[in-house]
Design an enzyme around this catalytic site. Structure first.
Site, short mmCIF file in Angstrom:
data_model
loop_
_atom_site.label_atom_id
_atom_site.label_comp_id
_atom_site.label_asym_id
_atom_site.label_seq_id
_atom_site.Cartn_x
_atom_site.Cartn_y
_atom_site.Cartn_z
N HIS A 54 -10.94 6.54 3.08
CA HIS A 54 -11.38 5.16 2.87
C HIS A 54 -12.71 4.89 3.56
O HIS A 54 -13.64 4.31 2.97
CB HIS A 54 -10.30 4.20 3.36
CG HIS A 54 -10.66 2.76 3.21
ND1 HIS A 54 -10.85 2.17 1.98
CD2 HIS A 54 -10.88 1.79 4.14
CE1 HIS A 54 -11.15 0.89 2.15
NE2 HIS A 54 -11.18 0.64 3.45
N ASP A 79 -7.87 -3.21 11.01
CA ASP A 79 -8.71 -3.60 9.88
C ASP A 79 -9.96 -4.31 10.40
O ASP A 79 -9.89 -5.08 11.37
CB ASP A 79 -7.94 -4.53 8.94
CG ASP A 79 -8.67 -4.79 7.64
OD1 ASP A 79 -9.23 -3.84 7.07
OD2 ASP A 79 -8.68 -5.96 7.21
#
Length: 311
Positions: free
Chosen positions: A224, A151
């Site tokens: 995403h 992330d």
């Protein structure tokens, strides 16, 4: 250099990653404003000083004021672009607004020091606020989300973090501050783990093990990365600084997504791209496996702004 020209930022805004975090969402008690303004400044100063006292474990933090509460605390001046959280919804997907008066963001590489300073902050605010929500975050493996993917890979590096995150001279009274958006995402991990690895990678737009981004032509329009890596009309990236961390227990876990930026529009455009997509039905398919349960907008002013005009 003149400190009036370079207000001191709250150090947690642009800090590098940590091992542990505490997130406190607070609501002010009725009539608390006169005392609360001074107490918040004391908390902000304490966090600033604690960053030096506990530099060995990289403590950092910041205090932010909710968009809907700002005028109650600072009625004479308001950040130019401060607005409530931009709630959005589409078929079976929702980004709700759950606003709070205050947000205290604390991070550290020692859990005991983190807990100690969180206690001290709460004692400074005792009788003035209620804790409406509390979460504790943690670094997962090599800075991965609980989905197993790294992330924050696209985060700005070095001094560019300040350029992305902090308000500049265009809003001079709030220079050194930052627009904060917080969403608590609850992951549907059993549903996610039933997917084949290649399917997971197609949804994210990166490889899982090696964190290699797909070539642009290979990224699904519903991935995403495709939905959040946006550019303006001149081809400039619409960047935010993500200060997100996983949170939770075996019964409730996910990602505390935290965007800090010099303006709120970059986050809003990213969220719109995720929820509503490109106008041709290509929304972010990661949202089939995680659900936003909160959405809150804040502004974290500079330390100097919070300390000024105090009796």
């Amino acid at each position: 250099m003149d400190n009036q020209l370079m207000p001191r930022e709250q150090l947690g805004i642009c800090a590098e990653g940590n091992l542990h975090s505490i997130y406190l969402m607070l609501n002010a008690k009725e009539g608390a404003e006169p005392a609360l303004k001074a107490s918040l400044a004391t908390v902000a100063q304490h966090l600033f000083e604690s960053s030096d006292t506990h530099s060995d474990c990289a403590f950092n933090g910041f205090v932010a004021i909710g968009a809907n509460y700002w005028d109650s605390l600072y009625p004479l001046a308001r950040p130019a672009q401060l607005a409530p959280f931009p709630a959005m919804s589409a078929t079976h997907i929702e980004a709700p607004a759950v606003e709070y008066d205050l947000f205290v963001h604390l991070r550290c590489d020692r859990y005991d020091v983190l807990h100690q300073i969180a206690n001290e902050c709460c004692q400074m605010l005792d009788g003035l606020v209620d804790i409406s929500d509390e979460e504790r975050g943690f670094r997962y493996q090599d800075s991965r989300d609980l989905t197993g993917f790294v992330d924050g890979t696209e985060n700005p590096k070095g001094q560019h973090r300040q350029q992305v995150a902090l308000v500049g001279a265009a809003d001079s009274e709030f220079k050194g501050g930052s627009y904060i958006h917080v969403q608590k995402y609850a992951h549907m991990l059993p549903k996610w783990q039933r997917l084949a690895i290649k399917k997971q990678e197609d949804i994210i737009g990166r490889t899982k093990q090696d964190n290699i981004e797909y070539a642009s032509a290979d990224k699904p329009l519903t991935s995403h990365i495709k939905r959040v890596n946006l550019k303006d009309a001149d081809g400039n990236s619409l960047e935010i600084l993500r200060q997100s961390m996983p949170y939770g227990s075996m019964t409730n876990q996910g990602l505390m997504f935290i965007s800090v930026c010099c303006n709120p529009s970059h986050f809003e455009l990213m969220l719109r791209s995720m929820i509503h997509g490109d106008g041709h039905g290509h929304h972010d398919h990661l949202l089939h496996f995680t659900r936003a349960v909160t959405g809150s907008a804040f502004f974290a002013p500079s330390l100097d702004f919070m300390l000024r005009d105090l009796d």
